[in-house]
Design an enzyme around this catalytic site. Structure first.
Site, short mmCIF file in Angstrom:
data_model
loop_
_atom_site.label_atom_id
_atom_site.label_comp_id
_atom_site.label_asym_id
_atom_site.label_seq_id
_atom_site.Cartn_x
_atom_site.Cartn_y
_atom_site.Cartn_z
N CYS A 252 0.61 -1.27 -0.28
CA CYS A 252 0.23 0.19 -0.25
C CYS A 252 0.98 0.88 -0.23
O CYS A 252 1.50 1.72 0.78
CB CYS A 252 -0.92 -0.23 1.46
SG CYS A 252 -2.11 -1.85 1.87
N SER A 253 1.51 1.67 -1.04
CA SER A 253 2.40 2.14 -1.87
C SER A 253 2.45 3.80 -1.10
O SER A 253 3.54 4.50 -1.01
CB SER A 253 3.50 1.88 -2.13
OG SER A 253 3.14 2.33 -3.63
N ALA A 254 0.94 3.95 -1.91
CA ALA A 254 1.17 5.76 -2.25
C ALA A 254 1.11 6.39 -1.20
O ALA A 254 0.55 6.71 -0.27
CB ALA A 254 0.36 5.78 -3.42
N GLY A 256 4.94 6.96 -1.32
CA GLY A 256 5.72 6.57 -1.55
C GLY A 256 6.84 6.82 -0.74
O GLY A 256 8.27 6.22 -1.30
N GLY A 257 6.09 7.27 0.22
CA GLY A 257 7.79 7.73 1.70
C GLY A 257 8.17 6.64 1.69
O GLY A 257 9.54 6.97 1.90
N ASP A 276 -0.67 0.30 -5.81
CA ASP A 276 -1.54 0.61 -4.61
C ASP A 276 -2.80 0.27 -5.37
O ASP A 276 -2.67 0.48 -6.34
CB ASP A 276 -0.99 2.12 -4.72
CG ASP A 276 -1.99 2.87 -3.29
OD1 ASP A 276 -1.24 3.13 -2.16
OD2 ASP A 276 -2.85 3.70 -3.55
N ASP A 302 -4.85 -4.05 -6.18
CA ASP A 302 -5.47 -4.07 -5.07
C ASP A 302 -4.54 -5.52 -4.10
O ASP A 302 -4.13 -6.42 -4.78
CB ASP A 302 -6.95 -5.05 -5.55
CG ASP A 302 -7.86 -5.10 -3.61
OD1 ASP A 302 -7.69 -4.97 -2.87
OD2 ASP A 302 -9.26 -4.41 -4.17
N ASP A 321 1.59 -1.01 4.55
CA ASP A 321 0.97 -0.21 5.43
C ASP A 321 -0.44 0.17 5.20
O ASP A 321 -0.67 0.98 4.15
CB ASP A 321 2.10 1.16 4.68
CG ASP A 321 2.15 2.02 5.82
OD1 ASP A 321 0.98 2.39 6.62
OD2 ASP A 321 2.22 3.35 5.05
N CYS A 374 -0.58 4.30 11.16
CA CYS A 374 -0.94 5.68 11.48
C CYS A 374 -2.49 5.02 11.95
O CYS A 374 -2.79 6.34 12.48
CB CYS A 374 -0.60 6.68 10.36
SG CYS A 374 -1.65 6.52 8.99
C1 LIG Z 1 -1.28 4.74 4.96
S1 LIG Z 1 -1.16 4.60 3.36
C2 LIG Z 1 0.13 4.62 2.65
C3 LIG Z 1 1.14 5.10 2.92
C4 LIG Z 1 2.91 5.26 1.68
N1 LIG Z 1 3.16 3.79 2.55
C5 LIG Z 1 4.07 6.13 2.54
O1 LIG Z 1 4.50 5.80 3.19
O2 LIG Z 1 4.40 6.67 2.03
C6 LIG Z 1 -2.15 3.38 2.59
C7 LIG Z 1 -2.32 3.49 1.46
O3 LIG Z 1 -3.72 2.29 0.98
C8 LIG Z 1 -4.03 2.36 -0.49
N2 LIG Z 1 -5.15 1.38 -0.67
C9 LIG Z 1 -6.26 1.53 0.13
N3 LIG Z 1 -6.67 0.23 -0.10
C10 LIG Z 1 -5.54 -0.67 -0.66
C11 LIG Z 1 -6.20 -2.05 -1.23
N4 LIG Z 1 -7.18 -2.77 -1.44
N5 LIG Z 1 -4.93 -2.37 -2.01
C12 LIG Z 1 -3.94 -1.12 -2.07
N6 LIG Z 1 -4.02 -0.54 -1.73
C13 LIG Z 1 -4.70 0.19 -0.91
C14 LIG Z 1 -4.40 3.97 -0.15
O4 LIG Z 1 -4.65 4.23 -1.88
C15 LIG Z 1 -3.47 4.18 0.60
O5 LIG Z 1 -2.36 5.14 -0.84
#
Ligand SMILES: C[S@@+](CC[C@H](N)C(=O)[O-])C[C@H]1O[C@@H](n2cnc3c(N)ncnc32)[C@H](O)[C@@H]1O
Length: 432
Positions: A252-254, A256-257, A276, A302, A321, A374
């Protein structure tokens, strides 16, 4: 344009239309001078931090609430009250500018009403404040469902402390790119520019700035020497401990940090796969990779359905994450508490469970999965991991760090603990 009116419009978008502050604010700020931009931001953040109190004051002073097309005036009044209570703007200027905001919102006939409510507030504020302080949801400015959840999890006193921290402004944290400088070297560059910052014990790359600044004022920002990332979020890449030649998944990378931090710390990976679900947010992952001149395979997918995008090779390490309530980062995003509903929590818990179970199957025997949120709610954190362990016979907790001095396997960081955001980490290993 009247700055108070702009703030009222943004607040209306967030509170009534459910748009996030990070979407509503930049959209409207583009045409403003830097000074007005800062003022709109301060007013919007401030009103959202104190929303139920201000709402209560407004309700107490008006016979009928402002609804429908006049709802923007309700937020204009809250902006006025916020300035009177929490800023150093002289009251005559705060009232005068706010009243003019009614004209800017195309309701000049209601200027007198806005003026009247603000003047009554100035007369009656002490009594109203005393009444508000008797109700926890108004005293701490959190929705009742969240007050209840925090009190159940942490007890009344600790919950009160957490909510007080949530209402403070978060500091600006930097992540020094280990490929260019160590922390001491970058600190020296900051000191040359009269910027003060402090390091922290368990993260070699982190610096917390004493006062926030524009990123472009940071030495080498455009060249990738440094990034902005909270100290707690920075622990992910340290705890993941990626090794040379490994295949890593950031599920769940976006934006991208954590993907880029992992690559900064370990330049010799076999491959980093960044997935993501949100296509738009995924663009930010690529932007971050480009700015830092790093490579990853970026996939729109997903995490709970990896068979739709998985290449077939099991991962050495997975960072999960997970999407969560974001209750640990309320001080950075004061709108979260008003946008979330109690019912969201159970939905998130079940999504996290699906993601964890699906990803586990794609992990090599002996591989490591770092679970992070978080959130500060146990349901999403240690209770989630407890349930996972009970239903997964080949999973066990291992220490977050292989450093001998660090032996904990799970860590709940509370907001402002060592100045960091609220965060949770658990590290799991799959049996060989
Ligand atoms: C906490 S944020 C991630 C922050 C990221 N790891 C960073 O450090 O920049 C959670 C992410 O999970 C993604 N997300 C939500 N449901 C998801 C799914 N079923 N599969 C993949 N990503 C998902 C969201 O779009 C969001 O970008």
């Amino acid at each position: 344009m009247n700055v108070r009116a702009i703030a009222a419009k943004v607040l209306n978008q967030v509170v009534e239309k459910g748009q996030s502050l990070s979407q509503a604010l930049p959209a409207i700020q583009q045409e403003l001078t830097p000074k007005d931009k800062a003022l709109v931001q301060m007013l919007c953040y401030g009103v959202l931090r104190t929303l139920p109190r201000l709402d209560f004051f407004c309700r107490s002073l008006m016979k009928k609430p402002l609804t429908g097309k006049q709802r923007d005036l309700h937020f204009l009044i809250l902006v006025g009250m916020y300035q009177l209570l929490y800023t150093r703007i002289p009251s005559h200027a705060a009232v005068g500018e706010t009243v003019s905001g009614a004209k800017a919102l195309k309701k000049p006939a209601l200027k007198g009403m806005v003026n009247g409510v603000l003047r009554s507030f100035l007369r009656e504020q002490e009594t109203l404040i005393a009444k508000a302080d008797q109700q926890p949801a108004l005293l701490y400015c959190h929705p009742s469902w969240l007050v209840k959840r925090l009190q159940t999890a942490y007890g009344e006193e600790k919950a009160a402390q957490i909510m007080t921290e949530n209402n403070q402004q978060a500091p600006m944290w930097l992540r020094v790119n280990a490929r260019f400088h160590d922390r001491e070297q970058y600190l020296a560059l900051l000191t040359e520019q009269d910027k003060q910052a402090q390091g922290t014990d368990n993260n070699d790359n982190a610096l917390c700035l004493e006062s926030a600044c524009d990123v472009y004022q940071l030495p080498g920002f455009e060249d990738g020497w440094v990034s902005v990332q909270d100290g707690a979020a920075q622990l992910a890449a340290h705890y993941l401990e990626a090794q040379p030649n490994e295949l890593i998944l950031d599920a769940c990378s976006a934006p991208g940090g954590k993907t880029v931090h992992t690559l900064e710390l370990q330049p010799e990976l076999k491959q980093m796969v960044a997935v993501d679900f949100d296509e738009k947010r995924l663009l930010r992952v690529q932007e971050n990779l480009d700015r830092l001149n790093l490579q990853a395979t970026v996939i729109h997918g997903d995490a709970s359905k990896p068979d739709e995008w998985w290449s077939g090779e099991q991962f050495d390490r997975i960072l999960c994450d997970a999407p969560c309530s974001a209750t640990g980062v309320i001080r950075r995003h004061p709108d979260i508490r008003w946008l979330r509903r109690d019912s969201d929590i159970n939905e998130l818990v079940s999504l996290q469970q699906d993601i964890l179970q699906a990803l586990w199957k794609k992990l090599k025997p002996g591989g490591v999965l770092l679970y992070a949120t978080c959130s500060i709610l146990p349901d999403e954190n240690d209770l989630q991991i407890e349930r996972f362990l009970a239903s997964t016979s080949d999973a066990s907790l291992i220490p977050l760090s292989s450093k001998v001095s660090e032996t904990v396997c799970q860590r709940q960081i509370l907001p402002n603990e060592q100045k960091m955001d609220g965060f949770y980490y658990a590290k799991l290993q799959k049996a060989l």
